[in-house]
Motif scaffolding. Structure first.
Motif, mmCIF file in Angstrom:
data_model
loop_
_atom_site.group_PDB
_atom_site.id
_atom_site.type_symbol
_atom_site.label_atom_id
_atom_site.label_comp_id
_atom_site.label_asym_id
_atom_site.label_seq_id
_atom_site.Cartn_x
_atom_site.Cartn_y
_atom_site.Cartn_z
ATOM 1 N N PHE A 1 0.849 -1.201 0.000
ATOM 2 C CA PHE A 1 0.000 0.000 0.000
ATOM 3 C C PHE A 1 0.869 1.229 0.000
ATOM 4 C CE2 PHE A 1 -3.046 3.158 1.234
ATOM 5 C CZ PHE A 1 -4.172 2.732 0.561
ATOM 6 N N PRO A 2 0.649 2.137 -0.896
ATOM 7 C CA PRO A 2 -0.285 2.049 -2.008
ATOM 8 C C PRO A 2 0.155 0.953 -2.959
ATOM 9 C CG PRO A 2 1.113 3.975 -2.268
ATOM 10 C CD PRO A 2 1.436 3.380 -0.938
ATOM 11 N N PRO A 3 -0.804 0.205 -3.516
ATOM 12 C CA PRO A 3 -0.429 -0.937 -4.354
ATOM 13 C C PRO A 3 0.324 -0.489 -5.602
ATOM 14 C CG PRO A 3 -2.770 -0.498 -4.540
ATOM 15 C CD PRO A 3 -2.244 0.405 -3.479
ATOM 16 N N GLN A 4 1.472 -1.101 -5.774
ATOM 17 C CA GLN A 4 2.307 -0.731 -6.909
ATOM 18 C C GLN A 4 3.208 -1.903 -7.251
ATOM 19 O OE1 GLN A 4 4.804 2.619 -6.077
ATOM 20 N NE2 GLN A 4 5.007 3.152 -8.231
ATOM 21 N N ALA A 5 3.363 -2.168 -8.523
ATOM 22 C CA ALA A 5 4.294 -3.188 -8.994
ATOM 23 C C ALA A 5 5.028 -2.620 -10.195
ATOM 24 C CB ALA A 5 3.556 -4.459 -9.375
ATOM 25 N N TYR A 6 6.346 -2.738 -10.161
ATOM 26 C CA TYR A 6 7.134 -2.190 -11.251
ATOM 27 C C TYR A 6 8.433 -2.966 -11.390
ATOM 28 C CZ TYR A 6 9.324 0.223 -7.295
ATOM 29 O OH TYR A 6 9.931 0.513 -6.103
ATOM 30 N N CYS A 7 9.059 -2.781 -12.545
ATOM 31 C CA CYS A 7 10.367 -3.369 -12.804
ATOM 32 C C CYS A 7 11.422 -2.300 -12.566
ATOM 33 C CB CYS A 7 10.463 -3.865 -14.247
ATOM 34 S SG CYS A 7 9.387 -5.246 -14.591
ATOM 35 N N LEU A 8 12.401 -2.630 -11.776
ATOM 36 C CA LEU A 8 13.485 -1.713 -11.472
ATOM 37 C C LEU A 8 14.708 -2.116 -12.283
ATOM 38 C CD1 LEU A 8 14.469 0.627 -9.677
ATOM 39 C CD2 LEU A 8 15.107 -1.082 -7.970
ATOM 40 N N HIS A 9 15.209 -1.166 -13.090
ATOM 41 C CA HIS A 9 16.381 -1.423 -13.927
ATOM 42 C C HIS A 9 17.645 -1.019 -13.185
ATOM 43 C CE1 HIS A 9 13.664 -2.187 -17.228
ATOM 44 N NE2 HIS A 9 13.059 -1.040 -16.976
ATOM 45 N N GLU A 10 18.780 -1.516 -13.663
ATOM 46 C CA GLU A 10 20.054 -1.219 -13.018
ATOM 47 C C GLU A 10 20.345 0.272 -12.979
ATOM 48 O OE1 GLU A 10 23.346 -3.444 -14.486
ATOM 49 O OE2 GLU A 10 22.259 -5.333 -14.370
#
Length: 187
Positions: A126-135
């Motif tokens: 929370f807050p709901p979040q999904a992401y790809c983290l790059h180098e």
């Protein structure tokens, strides 16, 4: 067997909702308590998160009071009162879709971040979040549509439940009336 028990539970719930001699407040408590009790038990006994289980139980009590107040609100149309029964489950499903979008439980290399974006999956509850983290520090959002649905349903649920809680605080007899099958305050 699980599908049969689920169908049987849905049939019992529909029968309870349609039964005219059972007070609305009792229906709300009986239909909403079992899943919350299961979550509280899971958090306390299985995961050992007693304080979180107590917080979930306290929030449930406030939400049930607000829901019963919403159902007893004299000026809201029926569709507005019933919409909370749609927005809350949809918000829960959208939340689940967001926080599991990175699929970090899969084998390395099979999650969406490594397969499509070349990064590491990160999700927040929370807050709901999904992401790809790059180098390099850049990010790619994984579930923007589900996040939007979550926030729309979450805010509308909060507004409706806030109206119900306000109704109970303004007129506590509204809460009591929902536990009488005829809606009156006398026996």
């Amino acid at each position: 067997m699980t599908g049969f028990l689920f169908a049987l539970g849905c049939a019992v719930a529909l029968g309870l909702l349609a039964h005219p001699r059972i007070a609305p407040g009792v229906k709300v408590v009986v239909l909403t308590a079992p899943p919350v009790v299961g979550v509280v038990w899971l958090m306390d006994v299985v995961l050992g998160m007693t304080s979180a289980a107590v917080a979930v139980g306290a929030v449930f009590v406030v939400v049930v009071i607000a829901l019963i107040g919403l159902l007893g609100h004299p000026r809201l149309p029926l569709w507005a009162k019933m919409s909370v029964f749609v927005t809350v489950p949809v918000a829960a499903l959208a939340w689940l879709m967001v926080v599991t979008a990175d699929d970090t439980a899969k084998d390395p290399g099979e999650d969406p971040c490594s397969m499509y974006y070349g990064g590491v999956g990160v999700s927040k509850a929370f807050p709901p979040q999904a992401y790809c983290l790059h180098e390099g520090g850049g990010t790619d959002n994984l579930a923007p549509g589900a996040q939007f649905v979550f926030w729309v349903c979450f805010v509308s649920s909060l507004l409706l439940l806030g109206a119900g809680l306000w109704e109970v605080l303004r007129d506590p007899r509204t809460f009591v009336r929902q536990f009488r099958k005829d809606g009156s305050l006398t026996g």
